[in-house]
Design a protein around this motif. Structure first.
Motif, PDB file in Angstrom:
ATOM      1  N   LEU A  26       1.074  -1.230   0.106  1.00 18.06           N
ATOM      2  CA  LEU A  26       0.145   0.158   0.094  1.00 18.06           C
ATOM      3  C   LEU A  26       0.792   1.402  -0.450  1.00 18.06           C
ATOM      4  N   ILE A  27       0.439   2.050  -1.061  1.00 12.89           N
ATOM      5  CA  ILE A  27       1.408   3.144  -1.205  1.00 12.89           C
ATOM      6  C   ILE A  27       0.959   4.202  -0.180  1.00 12.89           C
ATOM      7  N   ASP A  28       1.652   4.428   1.075  1.00  7.58           N
ATOM      8  CA  ASP A  28       0.800   6.099   1.734  1.00  7.58           C
ATOM      9  C   ASP A  28       2.024   7.335   1.198  1.00  7.58           C
ATOM     10  N   ARG A  29       0.933   7.672   0.678  1.00  2.84           N
ATOM     11  CA  ARG A  29       0.933   8.941  -0.265  1.00  2.84           C
ATOM     12  C   ARG A  29       2.101  10.506   0.678  1.00  2.84           C
ATOM     13  N   THR A  30       0.793   9.925   1.987  1.00  3.73           N
ATOM     14  CA  THR A  30       1.655  10.461   3.296  1.00  3.73           C
ATOM     15  C   THR A  30       3.436  11.408   3.461  1.00  3.73           C
ATOM     16  N   HIS A  31       4.111   9.914   2.436  1.00  6.92           N
ATOM     17  CA  HIS A  31       5.033  10.022   1.881  1.00  6.92           C
ATOM     18  C   HIS A  31       5.299  10.099   1.169  1.00  6.92           C
ATOM     19  N   SER A  32       7.128  11.205   0.768  1.00  5.70           N
ATOM     20  CA  SER A  32       7.583  11.246  -0.812  1.00  5.70           C
ATOM     21  C   SER A  32       7.037   9.674  -1.794  1.00  5.70           C
ATOM     22  N   LEU A  33       7.194  10.064  -2.885  1.00  2.00           N
ATOM     23  CA  LEU A  33       6.947   8.805  -3.563  1.00  2.00           C
ATOM     24  C   LEU A  33       8.419   8.090  -3.809  1.00  2.00           C
ATOM     25  N   ARG A  34       9.050   9.080  -3.733  1.00  2.00           N
ATOM     26  CA  ARG A  34      10.769   8.378  -3.752  1.00  2.00           C
ATOM     27  C   ARG A  34      10.610   7.505  -2.823  1.00  2.00           C
ATOM     28  N   GLU A  35      10.219   7.804  -1.850  1.00  2.00           N
ATOM     29  CA  GLU A  35      10.667   6.901  -0.156  1.00  2.00           C
ATOM     30  C   GLU A  35      10.129   6.009  -0.641  1.00  2.00           C
ATOM     31  N   MET A  37       9.103   4.155  -3.264  1.00  2.00           N
ATOM     32  CA  MET A  37       9.416   3.619  -3.497  1.00  2.00           C
ATOM     33  C   MET A  37      10.820   2.470  -3.711  1.00  2.00           C
ATOM     34  N   SER A  38      11.637   3.027  -2.767  1.00  2.00           N
ATOM     35  CA  SER A  38      12.217   2.795  -2.157  1.00  2.00           C
ATOM     36  C   SER A  38      12.093   1.349  -1.182  1.00  2.00           C
ATOM     37  N   GLU A  39      11.219   2.158  -0.457  1.00  2.00           N
ATOM     38  CA  GLU A  39      10.170   0.679   0.144  1.00  2.00           C
ATOM     39  C   GLU A  39      10.537  -0.685  -0.762  1.00  2.00           C
ATOM     40  N   LEU A  40       9.160  -0.425  -1.761  1.00  2.00           N
ATOM     41  CA  LEU A  40       8.729  -0.977  -2.351  1.00  2.00           C
ATOM     42  C   LEU A  40      10.016  -1.772  -3.014  1.00  2.00           C
ATOM     43  N   ARG A  41      11.236  -1.137  -3.260  1.00  2.80           N
ATOM     44  CA  ARG A  41      12.210  -2.087  -3.474  1.00  2.80           C
ATOM     45  C   ARG A  41      12.832  -3.312  -3.014  1.00  2.80           C
ATOM     46  N   ASP A  57      -3.445   5.594  -5.072  1.00  2.26           N
ATOM     47  CA  ASP A  57      -4.066   6.050  -6.079  1.00  2.26           C
ATOM     48  C   ASP A  57      -3.246   6.506  -7.425  1.00  2.26           C
ATOM     49  N   GLU A  58      -3.929   7.006  -8.354  1.00  2.00           N
ATOM     50  CA  GLU A  58      -3.478   7.170  -9.631  1.00  2.00           C
ATOM     51  C   GLU A  58      -4.272   7.859 -10.335  1.00  2.00           C
ATOM     52  N   THR A  59      -3.434   9.569 -10.769  1.00  2.00           N
ATOM     53  CA  THR A  59      -3.973  10.348 -11.527  1.00  2.00           C
ATOM     54  C   THR A  59      -3.811  10.774 -12.660  1.00  2.00           C
ATOM     55  N   SER A  60      -2.304  10.476 -12.530  1.00  2.00           N
ATOM     56  CA  SER A  60      -1.669  10.691 -13.961  1.00  2.00           C
ATOM     57  C   SER A  60      -0.444   9.615 -14.794  1.00  2.00           C
ATOM     58  N   GLY A  61      -0.551   8.999 -13.873  1.00  2.00           N
ATOM     59  CA  GLY A  61      -0.039   7.156 -14.279  1.00  2.00           C
ATOM     60  C   GLY A  61       1.585   7.543 -13.773  1.00  2.00           C
ATOM     61  N   GLU A  62       2.144   8.275 -12.798  1.00  2.00           N
ATOM     62  CA  GLU A  62       3.512   8.410 -12.730  1.00  2.00           C
ATOM     63  C   GLU A  62       3.396   6.947 -11.458  1.00  2.00           C
ATOM     64  N   VAL A  63       2.782   6.662 -10.374  1.00  4.58           N
ATOM     65  CA  VAL A  63       2.316   6.234  -9.480  1.00  4.58           C
ATOM     66  C   VAL A  63       3.040   4.975 -10.393  1.00  4.58           C
ATOM     67  N   SER A  70       9.449  -0.567 -10.155  1.00  6.76           N
ATOM     68  CA  SER A  70      10.774  -0.276  -8.421  1.00  6.76           C
ATOM     69  C   SER A  70      10.279  -1.924  -8.428  1.00  6.76           C
ATOM     70  N   GLY A  71       9.732  -2.904  -9.579  1.00  8.70           N
ATOM     71  CA  GLY A  71       9.335  -4.408  -9.159  1.00  8.70           C
ATOM     72  C   GLY A  71       8.237  -4.608  -8.814  1.00  8.70           C
ATOM     73  N   ALA A  72       7.239  -4.131  -8.936  1.00 13.63           N
ATOM     74  CA  ALA A  72       6.043  -4.620  -8.372  1.00 13.63           C
ATOM     75  C   ALA A  72       5.521  -5.147 -10.224  1.00 13.63           C
ATOM     76  N   ASP A  73       4.643  -6.888  -9.701  1.00 12.64           N
ATOM     77  CA  ASP A  73       4.083  -7.631 -10.998  1.00 12.64           C
ATOM     78  C   ASP A  73       2.736  -6.328 -11.248  1.00 12.64           C
ATOM     79  N   GLU A  74       2.566  -5.819 -10.380  1.00 14.90           N
ATOM     80  CA  GLU A  74       1.024  -5.274 -10.840  1.00 14.90           C
ATOM     81  C   GLU A  74       0.473  -4.243 -10.188  1.00 14.90           C
ATOM     82  N   PHE A  75      -0.229  -3.224 -11.090  1.00 15.92           N
ATOM     83  CA  PHE A  75      -0.369  -2.266 -10.078  1.00 15.92           C
ATOM     84  C   PHE A  75      -2.298  -2.115 -10.133  1.00 15.92           C
ATOM     85  N   ALA A  76      -2.982  -1.823  -9.072  1.00 14.83           N
ATOM     86  CA  ALA A  76      -4.258  -2.202  -8.456  1.00 14.83           C
ATOM     87  C   ALA A  76      -4.588  -0.279  -8.159  1.00 14.83           C
TER      88      ALA A  76
END
Length: 631
Positions: A26-35, A37-41, A57-63, A70-76
């Motif tokens: 679960l991506i926590d948007r209270t943290h920076s996206l870089r942080e 993604m580092s945790e995801l890796r 959350d996804e609005t622009s496709g960046e996430v 960063s190694g995810a097999d799928e994004f939901a």
């Protein structure tokens, strides 16, 4: 599907030995996206075999893009998050992962198969004039990077010159759709300059409607090809040896029989002038020992012919009763000369026609009966013919010395006799029964023996019987012997290169009344025969020796027949192997006499063919044969 969830705050909280198959990150948007993604890796590193699904959350496709990177097999996306959606996503990830694993396994198996099977992959690109070699094929051929072909022409230069046309023809046939596959065996030059054999095969891809590329593989078959080539060389050598042996046997037959013909012939003439008992005994001794030597030569040469596989069985429709009766009658004098009784019993049940090789059957009977006469001092020789269990059964029995039981299994061995000691009473090479056994087997039959010391022997030959009532029997060409007083009234051309035999046969023929012209080679025979025929002075008969200098009798006879010469030609030759008669008849001869020949048979055959010759006219066509008649 039943789930068991375990929640952890970060990657460091994951227990290493705890089996985890699915991880929802679960991506926590209270943290920076870089942080995040580092945790995801770090999660990906701790769970290399788990299915990792990033949720955010996804609005622009960046996430989503960063999650994949960063190694995810799928994004939901959280906007579509539900138990059913998560389950579907996880299933899809698992299936994709399993498919990828299967592909990796297959790729590993494929690479192992290519390497272990020594298979080189390639692609023939016709439009681009290019031939691509896969890495392993490059290694198989020992090619460095600068030795790789830059185009199809350079690749064809690596094909052996003798195989290039075959290689291109096979490719052209497949590119044009005339063949289902491209298959060719050819030699390819390696990096070190040496050639090895390869089996190259392939086909165009299913979606290549334009048929522009062949995808294929090449397998090293050098060991198999070398074995095949060695076998072919050995076969050619064996065939050459067989031909050499056959030629040797033919020449030996000729060289041995030619002087024997003169010896026995002149001995027969001397008998007419020998009045003193001692002189007649001397002549009889010459004849008897000459006949014995002739029989030994015939046995040795015939056995060698059979043993080398050069004797062929020629089955033909044969009138059984007439054939057997004539054969047995020809043996009667042999039996009578020794004062023995000759009893013949031919069953009425034998069919009118049988299909067999009469020459082989006559040889078997001749050897069995002569053997019986040789080992019988008194009593009788009996021959019985009957049909038993669908086979023709020939029985030859005698009241001679017989054989001990322990010798019965050895008598068919070449050069083996019932008594092989130096003190034995009967001469011979010990080949007669060996020849009988082999001839019986070649006819599809068998031979057996019953014997007891002092009580005689009985040999039984069983042969398959083929009946054919629809075909007319082939007539016997050899004429029946007539008395020595028979007169010849005709013109005979004698072609014979041996001076001794020239004088012998000319004397026999002139004494019988014939007008004889003698020539020394086949060319003279051909020229003299055509010259006399062209002026109406035809010979009634030509006696043609078959082995002569300048032109042999076979070629001379063929040229005469081609020129329209129809008068009788009889082969008088020392070539006396089993198939020499057929060879003479195939060349155009009307009959065949093997040297040495007794005077009565020679005169009898000449008498019959002279009569026949007077009924026949030549139909000369010298232009057809290319021959010229001198003025």
């Amino acid at each position: 599907m039943e789930w068991r969830f375990h929640a952890v705050p970060d990657a460091s909280s994951i227990i290493d030995d705890e089996p985890i198959e699915i991880c929802l990150f679960l991506i926590d948007r209270t943290h920076s996206l870089r942080e995040e993604m580092s945790e995801l890796r770090r999660v990906r590193a701790r769970l290399p075999n788990a299915v990792v699904v990033a949720v955010g959350d996804e609005t622009s496709g960046e996430v989503e893009l960063e999650s994949w990177s960063s190694g995810a097999d799928e994004f939901a996306p959280t906007s579509h998050l539900s138990a059913a959606a998560i389950e579907l996503t996880v299933k899809r990830c698992i299936e994709r992962k399993m498919t990828a694993e299967k592909l990796r396994h297959r790729e590993r198996w494929y690479r192992v198969a290519v390497a272990e099977g020594n298979v080189g992959l390639w692609r023939w690109d016709r439009p681009n004039n290019f031939f691509y070699l896969a890495d392993h094929f490059q290694e198989m051929l020992g090619l460095s990077h600068d030795q790789l072909p830059k185009n199809l022409t350079e690749w064809m230069e690596r094909i052996h010159p003798d195989d290039q046309e075959l290689t291109l023809a096979a490719a052209e046939a497949h590119f044009s759709g005339r063949t289902d596959r491209y298959v060719v065996e050819h030699r390819i030059r390696r990096g070190d300059g040496g050639y090895r054999w390869y089996l190259s095969s392939g086909c165009v891809a299913e979606n290549d409607d334009a048929r522009t590329q062949i995808l294929g593989a090449s397998t090293d078959i050098t060991a198999r090809k070398e074995a095949e080539l060695a076998l072919q060389r050995a076969k050619r050598a064996a065939e050459s040896a067989i031909r050499a042996k056959a030629e040797f046997l033919t020449n030996m037959s000729h060289e041995l029989r030619t002087p024997l013909a003169a010896i026995l012939g002149y001995a027969e003439i001397l008998e007419d002038f020998s009045q003193a008992p001692d002189a007649r005994d001397a002549v009889d001794t010459i004849r008897r020992n000459g006949q014995h030597l002739l029989q030994l030569i015939s046995d040795i040469l015939e056995f060698s012919r059979i043993d080398s596989g050069n004797l062929e069985v020629n089955a033909m429709p044969t009138p059984a009763y007439e054939f057997l009766k004539g054969t047995f009658e020809s043996f009667r004098n042999l039996v009578d000369e020794k004062g023995l009784r000759f009893v013949v019993d031919v069953s009425d049940e034998i069919p009118e026609m049988i299909v067999t090789d009469p020459l082989c059957v006559r040889q078997i009977l001749w050897r069995l009966i002569t053997n019986a006469v040789k080992f019988t001092e008194s009593g009788e020789i009996g021959v019985a013919v009957r049909v038993a269990n669908g086979a023709l059964e020939l029985n030859v029995r005698d009241t001679g010395c017989g054989m001990p039981e322990e010798m019965l299994g050895l008598i068919y061995q070449p050069f083996r006799q019932g008594d092989n000691s130096y003190t034995r009473q009967h001469d011979g090479a010990g080949l007669g029964l060996a020849i009988c056994q082999r001839l019986s087997q070649m006819l599809g039959g068998e031979i057996s023996v019953r014997s007891k010391t002092g009580e005689g022997s009985q040999f039984t030959v069983r042969l398959p019987i083929g009946c054919d009532a629809t075909k007319d029997p082939q007539p016997e060409t050899a004429m029946q012997a007539k008395p020595n007083s028979m007169r010849l009234e005709g013109r005979v051309l004698l072609a014979e290169d041996g001076p001794d035999n020239q004088r012998l046969y000319e004397l026999l023929l002139r004494t019988a009344g014939a007008k004889v012209t003698v020539v020394a080679d086949g060319r003279q025979a051909m020229e003299v025969a055509l010259e006399k025929a062209s002026v109406g002075e035809d010979f009634d008969l030509i006696l043609m020796d078959m082995q002569m200098p300048v032109m042999d009798g076979y070629e001379s006879t063929r040229v005469l027949r081609l020129a329209g010469y129809r008068k009788p030609i009889v082969a008088l030759t020392a070539h006396a192997m089993a198939d020499d008669r057929a060879k003479c008849l195939d060349a155009g001869c009307d009959d065949y006499i093997a040297k040495p020949v007794e005077r009565s048979r020679l005169i009898s055959v000449c008498h019959s063919w002279i009569d026949e010759g007077r009924k026949i006219s030549n139909e000369l066509n010298l232009a057809e044969s290319g021959t010229q008649v001198s003025d």
